[in-house]
Design an enzyme around this catalytic site. Structure first.
Site, mmCIF file in Angstrom:
data_model
loop_
_atom_site.group_PDB
_atom_site.id
_atom_site.type_symbol
_atom_site.label_atom_id
_atom_site.label_comp_id
_atom_site.label_asym_id
_atom_site.label_seq_id
_atom_site.Cartn_x
_atom_site.Cartn_y
_atom_site.Cartn_z
ATOM 1 C CD GLU A 91 -2.887 -0.924 2.502
ATOM 2 O OE1 GLU A 91 -4.151 -1.651 2.249
ATOM 3 O OE2 GLU A 91 -2.762 -0.289 3.549
ATOM 4 C CB CYS A 104 2.953 7.655 2.685
ATOM 5 S SG CYS A 104 3.415 6.433 4.374
ATOM 6 C CB CYS A 111 6.921 -4.843 8.921
ATOM 7 S SG CYS A 111 8.742 -3.856 9.924
ATOM 8 C CB CYS A 115 6.813 -1.641 15.553
ATOM 9 S SG CYS A 115 8.806 -1.760 15.932
ATOM 10 C CB CYS A 118 3.353 -1.338 13.476
ATOM 11 S SG CYS A 118 2.926 -0.923 11.397
ATOM 12 C CD GLU A 169 13.934 0.129 9.637
ATOM 13 O OE1 GLU A 169 14.493 1.093 8.601
ATOM 14 O OE2 GLU A 169 13.447 0.272 10.807
ATOM 15 C CB CYS A 342 0.521 7.322 11.117
ATOM 16 S SG CYS A 342 1.985 6.439 11.269
#
Length: 372
Positions: A91, A104, A111, A115, A118, A169, A342
């Protein structure tokens, strides 16, 4: 084997053409057609010798990631879904504002850093994106926004800023990220300012040093906690690169950065990292690093154990930082009605890490949302 020209920055394109008997200036011409004009038809590259156009038809292709869907939020934010093959969908998000337009983009399918707050991290990880898949998001979105026309770009840039803050990342895919950055900065391609391109990292210290030396752009660091104990829980990479090492790397980065500060991103989690005491601890932690803070109201996703800090608590936290003389902003939540805010980006990842995850509700699209 044919070469995808979107994988090549200026140096690599020059070498590719030289290997096929072409002069260096041809690389500049091809770059302009590919990126400035968004052209993939070699026959339309009218100021290039016909012999080279015919050669390119046999040696090269222009293949961006396939655009699957384009969704528009009530606030004008647009989320784009791209097919990067192998069962993976990534995305990108375009955020229009009065004085700028920010894109963005993603650098990985999933990932591996996991985290805890997230959505992307909960899907697991499949692979790094190629250069063509990274810069191809910019290429496709510019076309979708009507910026790429055969006669050239309009005088005002539709996309003025790019942030590598989407899925993945960036510094875990450093080689491809750096090549994509060079294309974004190249005056013959996208011509973006180093100050207007930002890489966000969770704190891969050796890669931060390499980025500084190879292609220093604006830097954002996902901090999210004022001490190692809490950051170990929220951002597990901290166990390998603790805060002392991370902040030292930030200082080294500023030696070559286009801005004289680092942006520290800090997601606001109710009752977890948002107390007055933690704000003061944060000031002590970062007092030697020129920085500004970007507070991010947590954007919930299914299965998350966290809640967003109340607006009054976020304001109080921001006041404590600001009153101490640190520039502090609170990010306006954009696109949360289409899961484009976000921390919410989560396309579809064929997880190779065997992490328990979820298939994003973003993929449950109505027929009319799928691009043809």
């Amino acid at each position: 084997m044919t070469v995808n020209l979107l994988d090549l920055d200026a140096a690599r394109l020059t070498a590719f053409l030289a290997d096929n008997g072409e002069k260096p200036f041809r690389a500049r011409q091809v770059l302009r057609w590919l990126h400035r004009f968004g052209q993939r038809d070699f026959d339309a590259m009218t100021d290039i010798a016909k012999s080279l156009r015919e050669k390119l038809k046999t040696l090269a292709v222009v293949v961006p990631p396939g655009l699957l869907a384009d969704r528009i939020s009530d606030d004008g934010t647009r989320k784009f879904l791209f097919d990067v093959s192998g069962g993976n969908v990534i995305e990108s998000v375009f955020i229009p504002e009065l004085e700028r337009g920010t894109l963005c983009i993603s650098t990985q399918a999933g990932c591996a850093l996991d985290c805890s707050f997230c959505s992307t991290g909960k899907q697991g990880f499949n692979r790094n994106l190629t250069v063509a898949e990274i810069v191809g998001q910019l290429w496709q979105v510019r076309r979708a926004l009507g910026a790429g026309q055969e006669q050239g770009w309009p005088s005002e840039r539709v996309i003025s800023n790019v942030v590598l803050m989407g899925m993945g990342e960036p510094l875990a895919n450093l080689d491809n990220t750096v090549t994509a950055l060079r294309l974004m900065l190249d005056d013959h391609a996208y011509g973006l300012s180093r100050r207007r391109v930002t890489v966000s990292t969770s704190g891969l210290v050796p890669a931060m040093d390499r980025l500084r030396d190879e292609c220093a752009v604006a830097l954002a660091v996902s901090l999210h906690a004022p001490n190692d104990r809490l950051r170990d829980e929220l951002v597990p990479i901290n166990r390998k690169y603790p805060l002392r090492e991370l902040l030292a790397a930030c200082l080294r980065y500023l030696e070559k950065a286009p801005r004289d500060f680092v942006t520290f991103e800090y997601v606001m989690l109710d009752g977890i990292n948002d107390s007055d005491t933690q704000a003061r601890e944060l000031l002590t932690l970062t007092r030697d690093v020129p920085c500004k803070f970007n507070l991010i109201p947590f954007n919930p996703f299914p299965g998350s154990p966290y809640r967003r800090s109340p607006a009054t608590r976020i304001r109080r936290f921001a006041e404590l930082l600001s009153d101490a003389g640190v520039v502090t902003t609170t990010r306006k939540t954009r696109g949360d009605d289409i899961a484009a805010a976000c921390g919410q980006l989560a396309g579809q990842v064929l997880d190779r890490t065997q992490r328990t995850g979820r298939r994003s509700f973003a993929l449950h699209l109505d027929r009319q949302e799928v691009c043809t």
